[in-house]
Design a protein around this motif. Structure first.
Motif, PDB file in Angstrom:
ATOM      1  N   LEU A 151      26.253  49.232  48.434  1.00  0.00           N
ATOM      2  CA  LEU A 151      27.057  49.828  47.372  1.00  0.00           C
ATOM      3  C   LEU A 151      26.728  49.124  46.061  1.00  0.00           C
ATOM      4  O   LEU A 151      26.390  47.933  46.050  1.00  0.00           O
ATOM      5  N   LYS A 152      26.839  49.848  44.979  1.00  0.00           N
ATOM      6  CA  LYS A 152      26.690  49.233  43.664  1.00  0.00           C
ATOM      7  C   LYS A 152      28.017  48.604  43.256  1.00  0.00           C
ATOM      8  O   LYS A 152      29.086  49.020  43.709  1.00  0.00           O
ATOM      9  N   ALA A 153      27.942  47.611  42.380  1.00  0.00           N
ATOM     10  CA  ALA A 153      29.158  46.941  41.920  1.00  0.00           C
ATOM     11  C   ALA A 153      30.151  47.941  41.338  1.00  0.00           C
ATOM     12  O   ALA A 153      31.364  47.816  41.528  1.00  0.00           O
ATOM     13  N   GLY A 154      29.630  48.973  40.660  1.00  0.00           N
ATOM     14  CA  GLY A 154      30.500  49.970  40.045  1.00  0.00           C
ATOM     15  C   GLY A 154      31.247  50.835  41.036  1.00  0.00           C
ATOM     16  O   GLY A 154      32.172  51.554  40.648  1.00  0.00           O
ATOM     17  N   ASP A 155      30.848  50.774  42.314  1.00  0.00           N
ATOM     18  CA  ASP A 155      31.540  51.540  43.353  1.00  0.00           C
ATOM     19  C   ASP A 155      32.725  50.778  43.939  1.00  0.00           C
ATOM     20  O   ASP A 155      33.400  51.284  44.849  1.00  0.00           O
ATOM     21  N   MET A 156      32.952  49.564  43.439  1.00  0.00           N
ATOM     22  CA  MET A 156      33.987  48.709  44.023  1.00  0.00           C
ATOM     23  C   MET A 156      34.947  48.199  42.963  1.00  0.00           C
ATOM     24  O   MET A 156      34.572  47.977  41.813  1.00  0.00           O
ATOM     25  N   ILE A 157      36.192  47.999  43.379  1.00  0.00           N
ATOM     26  CA  ILE A 157      37.244  47.490  42.501  1.00  0.00           C
ATOM     27  C   ILE A 157      38.000  46.412  43.250  1.00  0.00           C
ATOM     28  O   ILE A 157      38.111  46.461  44.483  1.00  0.00           O
ATOM     29  N   ALA A 158      38.489  45.415  42.539  1.00  0.00           N
ATOM     30  CA  ALA A 158      39.135  44.281  43.200  1.00  0.00           C
ATOM     31  C   ALA A 158      40.363  43.804  42.442  1.00  0.00           C
ATOM     32  O   ALA A 158      40.466  43.963  41.226  1.00  0.00           O
ATOM     33  N   PHE A 159      41.270  43.205  43.215  1.00  0.00           N
ATOM     34  CA  PHE A 159      42.450  42.566  42.619  1.00  0.00           C
ATOM     35  C   PHE A 159      42.802  41.320  43.413  1.00  0.00           C
ATOM     36  O   PHE A 159      42.707  41.298  44.641  1.00  0.00           O
ATOM     37  N   ASP A 160      43.194  40.273  42.701  1.00  0.00           N
ATOM     38  CA  ASP A 160      43.725  39.065  43.321  1.00  0.00           C
ATOM     39  C   ASP A 160      44.759  38.484  42.372  1.00  0.00           C
ATOM     40  O   ASP A 160      44.591  38.566  41.146  1.00  0.00           O
ATOM     41  N   ILE A 161      45.821  37.930  42.931  1.00  0.00           N
ATOM     42  CA  ILE A 161      46.870  37.383  42.061  1.00  0.00           C
ATOM     43  C   ILE A 161      46.374  36.163  41.296  1.00  0.00           C
ATOM     44  O   ILE A 161      46.944  35.788  40.277  1.00  0.00           O
TER      45      ILE A 161
END
Length: 260
Positions: free
Chosen positions: A26-36
């Motif tokens: 996957l390309k980086a643009g296909d992924m989303i992330a969250f962390d507190i």
């Protein structure tokens, strides 16, 4: 809409995310992330991942949701997301939260699978265990299988063996790093520069593992093939046996598996 959304970006989730991007699956643009903890997102920010404002944002923007938080906060994190996760699919790497456990806390429409990976996924040499029992669609399971295959080897494991299998592959890297460190310390003791000692020890472990996997020869036979009668290797083996190396590794697996 992103292909994968990560909730939690600790060491293991980060290794997987970075490995997936590195492999080209996957390309980086296909992924989303969250962390507190914002600092945990630095590694994927640099690669070009989208950064979500909240866990809710991840779920709303993702086709599949990856759960990589600590076991003690799973239910606290998922409870407010229960409605948003209806008809969605999740991939979880949270220890202790298998298929049966997720059935207790998620809506019945939420599809899910439990995966136990390990940190060598970062360098595309991971060992990922996919629980045999899951509720993903055929297409979602195929995608998940291909994704983890892009960062190493994959094994589909019956639910009752996920604990011990995960102990070997999940805790095992720490044990092997200790072996590498100890071999290198022995070489340093005898005068070798430390950087050279680490390279020799690490490559020896890598090559030995690859040889066993590719030949499928019993490791005891491979060991015997290196031990010439009266030679240096068999004397080293004797020293290891005096130190109860086999019993110690066996005990390490049992101790890690039965930790409460």
């Amino acid at each position: 809409m992103k292909k994968i959304g990560f909730i939690g970006m600790g060491n293991m989730a980060g290794a997987i995310a970075c490995g997936i991007e590195k492999s080209g699956f996957l390309k980086a643009g296909d992924m989303i992330a969250f962390d507190i903890m914002d600092g945990q997102l630095d590694k994927v920010k640099e690669l070009g991942f989208s950064i979500a404002d909240s866990e809710e944002d991840v779920v709303q923007q993702s086709e599949m949701v990856f759960i990589g938080v600590k076991p003690q906060v799973v239910e606290k994190v998922l409870q407010p997301l229960k409605d948003l996760l209806k008809e969605k699919a999740i991939i979880s790497i949270v220890l202790g939260y298998d298929y049966a456990k997720y059935n207790e806390i998620l809506d019945a429409s939420t599809r899910h699978i439990f995966v136990m990976p390990n940190t060598p996924a970062l360098v595309l040499k991971g060992m990922s265990l996919l629980e045999e029992t899951h509720s993903l669609t055929k297409e979602e399971f195929a995608f998940t299988l291909d994704m983890f295959a892009s960062i190493g080897e994959v094994e589909i494991v019956p639910s009752h063996l996920m604990g011990v299998a995960g102990t070997v592959s999940g805790c095992g890297p720490a044990f092997i790093y200790m072996v590498i460190e100890a071999l290198a310390d022995g070489a340093v003791k005898e005068g070798m520069p430390r950087s050279m000692a680490y390279k020799l020890a690490a490559q020896t472990v890598l090559g030995s593992g690859a040889m066993q996997l590719e030949t499928n020869i019993h490791p005891g036979i491979l060991k015997d093939n290196v031990c010439s009668p009266g030679g240096s290797t068999i004397r080293g083996v004797e020293a290891l046996e005096k130190g109860n190396i086999r019993a110690t590794f066996i005990s390490a697996i049992s101790a890690a598996l039965h930790y409460k």
